[in-house]
Design a protein around this motif. Structure first.
Motif, PDB file in Angstrom:
ATOM      1  N   PRO A  14       1.398  -3.748  15.595  1.00 30.24           N
ATOM      2  CA  PRO A  14       2.767  -3.212  15.627  1.00 30.24           C
ATOM      3  C   PRO A  14       3.795  -4.130  14.996  1.00 30.24           C
ATOM      4  CG  PRO A  14       1.682  -2.889  17.744  1.00 30.24           C
ATOM      5  CD  PRO A  14       0.786  -3.784  16.945  1.00 30.24           C
ATOM      6  N   GLY A  15       3.463  -5.413  14.848  1.00 29.19           N
ATOM      7  CA  GLY A  15       4.390  -6.329  14.215  1.00 29.19           C
ATOM      8  C   GLY A  15       4.286  -6.384  12.708  1.00 29.19           C
ATOM      9  N   ALA A  16       3.291  -5.691  12.148  1.00 31.56           N
ATOM     10  CA  ALA A  16       3.084  -5.700  10.696  1.00 31.56           C
ATOM     11  C   ALA A  16       4.029  -4.722  10.014  1.00 31.56           C
ATOM     12  CB  ALA A  16       1.635  -5.360  10.377  1.00 31.56           C
ATOM     13  N   THR A  17       4.085  -4.808   8.692  1.00 32.00           N
ATOM     14  CA  THR A  17       4.928  -3.904   7.897  1.00 32.00           C
ATOM     15  C   THR A  17       4.503  -2.453   8.107  1.00 32.00           C
ATOM     16  OG1 THR A  17       5.225  -5.603   6.207  1.00 32.00           O
ATOM     17  CG2 THR A  17       5.646  -3.315   5.550  1.00 32.00           C
ATOM     18  N   PRO A  18       5.436  -1.549   8.383  1.00 29.15           N
ATOM     19  CA  PRO A  18       5.069  -0.142   8.584  1.00 29.15           C
ATOM     20  C   PRO A  18       4.573   0.513   7.291  1.00 29.15           C
ATOM     21  CG  PRO A  18       7.249  -0.610   9.499  1.00 29.15           C
ATOM     22  CD  PRO A  18       6.869  -1.782   8.649  1.00 29.15           C
ATOM     23  N   ARG A 161      15.843   8.447  -9.452  1.00 28.37           N
ATOM     24  CA  ARG A 161      16.567   7.817  -8.349  1.00 28.37           C
ATOM     25  C   ARG A 161      15.645   6.970  -7.466  1.00 28.37           C
ATOM     26  NH1 ARG A 161      19.871  13.122  -6.094  1.00 28.37           N
ATOM     27  NH2 ARG A 161      20.914  13.685  -8.035  1.00 28.37           N
ATOM     28  N   ILE A 162      14.349   7.072  -7.685  1.00 31.18           N
ATOM     29  CA  ILE A 162      13.402   6.294  -6.880  1.00 31.18           C
ATOM     30  C   ILE A 162      13.499   4.831  -7.308  1.00 31.18           C
ATOM     31  CG2 ILE A 162      10.962   5.912  -6.358  1.00 31.18           C
ATOM     32  CD1 ILE A 162      10.522   8.922  -6.711  1.00 31.18           C
ATOM     33  N   THR A 163      13.799   3.970  -6.356  1.00 32.58           N
ATOM     34  CA  THR A 163      13.968   2.555  -6.659  1.00 32.58           C
ATOM     35  C   THR A 163      12.749   1.724  -6.289  1.00 32.58           C
ATOM     36  OG1 THR A 163      15.034   2.205  -4.511  1.00 32.58           O
ATOM     37  CG2 THR A 163      16.463   2.704  -6.390  1.00 32.58           C
ATOM     38  N   ALA A 164      11.873   2.244  -5.466  1.00 32.68           N
ATOM     39  CA  ALA A 164      10.711   1.478  -5.011  1.00 32.68           C
ATOM     40  C   ALA A 164       9.661   1.374  -6.110  1.00 32.68           C
ATOM     41  CB  ALA A 164      10.089   2.145  -3.789  1.00 32.68           C
ATOM     42  N   PRO A 165       8.958   0.241  -6.185  1.00 31.65           N
ATOM     43  CA  PRO A 165       7.772   0.200  -7.051  1.00 31.65           C
ATOM     44  C   PRO A 165       6.836   1.338  -6.654  1.00 31.65           C
ATOM     45  CG  PRO A 165       8.258  -1.973  -6.175  1.00 31.65           C
ATOM     46  CD  PRO A 165       9.156  -1.010  -5.445  1.00 31.65           C
ATOM     47  N   THR A 166       6.298   2.026  -7.641  1.00 32.99           N
ATOM     48  CA  THR A 166       5.514   3.236  -7.379  1.00 32.99           C
ATOM     49  C   THR A 166       4.156   3.136  -8.048  1.00 32.99           C
ATOM     50  OG1 THR A 166       7.534   4.571  -7.228  1.00 32.99           O
ATOM     51  CG2 THR A 166       5.468   5.745  -7.645  1.00 32.99           C
ATOM     52  N   LEU A 167       3.118   3.482  -7.289  1.00 34.78           N
ATOM     53  CA  LEU A 167       1.755   3.565  -7.801  1.00 34.78           C
ATOM     54  C   LEU A 167       1.311   5.013  -7.754  1.00 34.78           C
ATOM     55  CD1 LEU A 167      -0.951   2.237  -8.699  1.00 34.78           C
ATOM     56  CD2 LEU A 167      -1.513   2.078  -6.257  1.00 34.78           C
ATOM     57  N   PHE A 217      -1.683  -3.332  -6.091  1.00 33.39           N
ATOM     58  CA  PHE A 217      -0.291  -2.897  -6.271  1.00 33.39           C
ATOM     59  C   PHE A 217       0.636  -3.657  -5.329  1.00 33.39           C
ATOM     60  CE2 PHE A 217       2.812   0.291  -4.533  1.00 33.39           C
ATOM     61  CZ  PHE A 217       3.704   0.269  -5.596  1.00 33.39           C
ATOM     62  N   LEU A 218       0.269  -3.743  -4.057  1.00 31.50           N
ATOM     63  CA  LEU A 218       1.105  -4.436  -3.097  1.00 31.50           C
ATOM     64  C   LEU A 218       1.179  -5.935  -3.381  1.00 31.50           C
ATOM     65  CD1 LEU A 218       0.064  -2.588   0.186  1.00 31.50           C
ATOM     66  CD2 LEU A 218       2.128  -2.236  -1.175  1.00 31.50           C
ATOM     67  N   ASP A 219       0.083  -6.495  -3.891  1.00 35.10           N
ATOM     68  CA  ASP A 219       0.093  -7.911  -4.246  1.00 35.10           C
ATOM     69  C   ASP A 219       1.045  -8.185  -5.414  1.00 35.10           C
ATOM     70  OD1 ASP A 219      -1.715  -8.572  -2.290  1.00 35.10           O
ATOM     71  OD2 ASP A 219      -3.457  -8.605  -3.606  1.00 35.10           O
ATOM     72  N   ARG A 220       1.142  -7.224  -6.340  1.00 30.59           N
ATOM     73  CA  ARG A 220       2.036  -7.402  -7.488  1.00 30.59           C
ATOM     74  C   ARG A 220       3.501  -7.276  -7.109  1.00 30.59           C
ATOM     75  NH1 ARG A 220      -1.814  -4.071 -10.218  1.00 30.59           N
ATOM     76  NH2 ARG A 220      -0.394  -2.287  -9.996  1.00 30.59           N
ATOM     77  N   HIS A 221       3.744  -6.576  -6.001  1.00 34.79           N
ATOM     78  CA  HIS A 221       5.123  -6.321  -5.549  1.00 34.79           C
ATOM     79  C   HIS A 221       5.238  -6.696  -4.064  1.00 34.79           C
ATOM     80  CE1 HIS A 221       5.798  -4.069  -9.288  1.00 34.79           C
ATOM     81  NE2 HIS A 221       4.646  -3.479  -9.047  1.00 34.79           N
ATOM     82  N   PRO A 222       5.128  -7.973  -3.734  1.00 34.20           N
ATOM     83  CA  PRO A 222       5.046  -8.374  -2.330  1.00 34.20           C
ATOM     84  C   PRO A 222       6.284  -8.094  -1.502  1.00 34.20           C
ATOM     85  CG  PRO A 222       5.277 -10.290  -3.765  1.00 34.20           C
ATOM     86  CD  PRO A 222       5.033  -9.126  -4.661  1.00 34.20           C
ATOM     87  N   THR A 223       7.437  -7.978  -2.131  1.00 32.17           N
ATOM     88  CA  THR A 223       8.670  -7.751  -1.366  1.00 32.17           C
ATOM     89  C   THR A 223       9.260  -6.371  -1.595  1.00 32.17           C
ATOM     90  OG1 THR A 223      10.110  -8.643  -3.102  1.00 32.17           O
ATOM     91  CG2 THR A 223       9.217 -10.198  -1.501  1.00 32.17           C
ATOM     92  N   GLY A 224       8.645  -5.565  -2.476  1.00 31.00           N
ATOM     93  CA  GLY A 224       9.216  -4.272  -2.800  1.00 31.00           C
ATOM     94  C   GLY A 224      10.277  -4.334  -3.873  1.00 31.00           C
ATOM     95  N   ASP A 225      10.449  -5.496  -4.479  1.00 28.82           N
ATOM     96  CA  ASP A 225      11.453  -5.631  -5.541  1.00 28.82           C
ATOM     97  C   ASP A 225      10.898  -5.199  -6.887  1.00 28.82           C
ATOM     98  OD1 ASP A 225      13.176  -6.658  -3.675  1.00 28.82           O
ATOM     99  OD2 ASP A 225      12.548  -8.738  -4.021  1.00 28.82           O
TER     100      ASP A 225
END
Length: 225
Positions: A14-18, A161-167, A217-225
């Motif tokens: 529960p403490g991990a990233t949702p 308008r989508i700002t998040a890195p997208t796979l 994908f998540l490793d390439r974008h660890p913070t969502g930037d």
């Protein structure tokens, strides 16, 4: 939420990233069983039953925007401010609508073998109701197919308008038109399109490859930037 109950199952710390998972038409949260342990190793996973499916309400009214609003309501009710959002097929289109409507709620977006159609891109005629009862509300099938036949043009236009890195994960053997994915990938500002040797259900046909692509994908974008 608005008279509709949304059921979900959770896994992971529960403490991990949702991370929120949205299934395809006619499926349920149970459809993610093959990849749930792998995803839950690094995230607190919420696998939802969209309206008309699984243990959620079967209200008789179905649309992609209604499902988007249900998910936003669930995020608010569960106290999830931002999440990794993963969707398959219909669930991917719901995820894309959410990410363009509320981009601040999504750190990363994963669309499995789906894009957002423009008018005239897909032909999905109505299907006859099956003779036997289904585990989901069959009314959702033709309601969603009608929207795929004649989608709101604003859905595709608003992909920028989508700002998040997208796979976007494509099934190389999927019957879905490839241009549906390439067009969406070109419209989303920070999108990457990859192909896996599988059909439409990449996460069940090739679960290891599915997890590998998401991990990279998540490793390439660890913070969502």
């Amino acid at each position: 939420m608005g008279g509709v109950t949304i059921a979900y199952r959770t896994a992971g710390d529960p403490g991990a990233t949702p991370m929120v998972l949205l299934h395809g038409l006619g499926d349920s949260s149970a459809d993610w069983h093959s990849v749930l342990p792998g995803l839950a190793a690094t995230h607190h996973v919420y696998a939802l039953d969209l309206r008309g499916h699984g243990d959620s309400s079967h209200p008789g009214s179905y649309s992609l925007p209604l499902m988007r609003d249900d998910v936003l309501g669930l995020l608010d009710a569960a106290g999830i401010h931002r999440c990794v959002l993963v969707g398959h097929s219909m669930g991917a289109m719901v995820a894309a609508l959410l990410a363009q409507t509320a981009p601040h709620r999504v750190t990363h977006l994963v669309l499995e073998d789906a894009g957002v159609p423009r008018p005239g891109m897909l032909t999905r005629p109505p299907l006859p109701a099956p003779a036997e009862p289904t585990a989901f509300d069959f009314a959702a099938v033709n309601a969603i197919r009608a929207q795929l036949n004649d989608p709101d043009p604003a859905w595709f236009q608003a992909l920028d308008r989508i700002t998040a890195p997208t796979l976007i994960i494509s099934g190389a053997r999927s019957p879905l038109p490839r241009h549906l994915l390439t067009d969406s990938a070109a419209r989303i500002p920070h999108a990457t399109l990859v192909s896996v040797t599988a059909g439409h259900h990449v996460h069940t046909e090739q679960p290891a490859a599915f997890l590998t692509e998401i991990g990279r994908f998540l490793d390439r974008h660890p913070t969502g930037d």
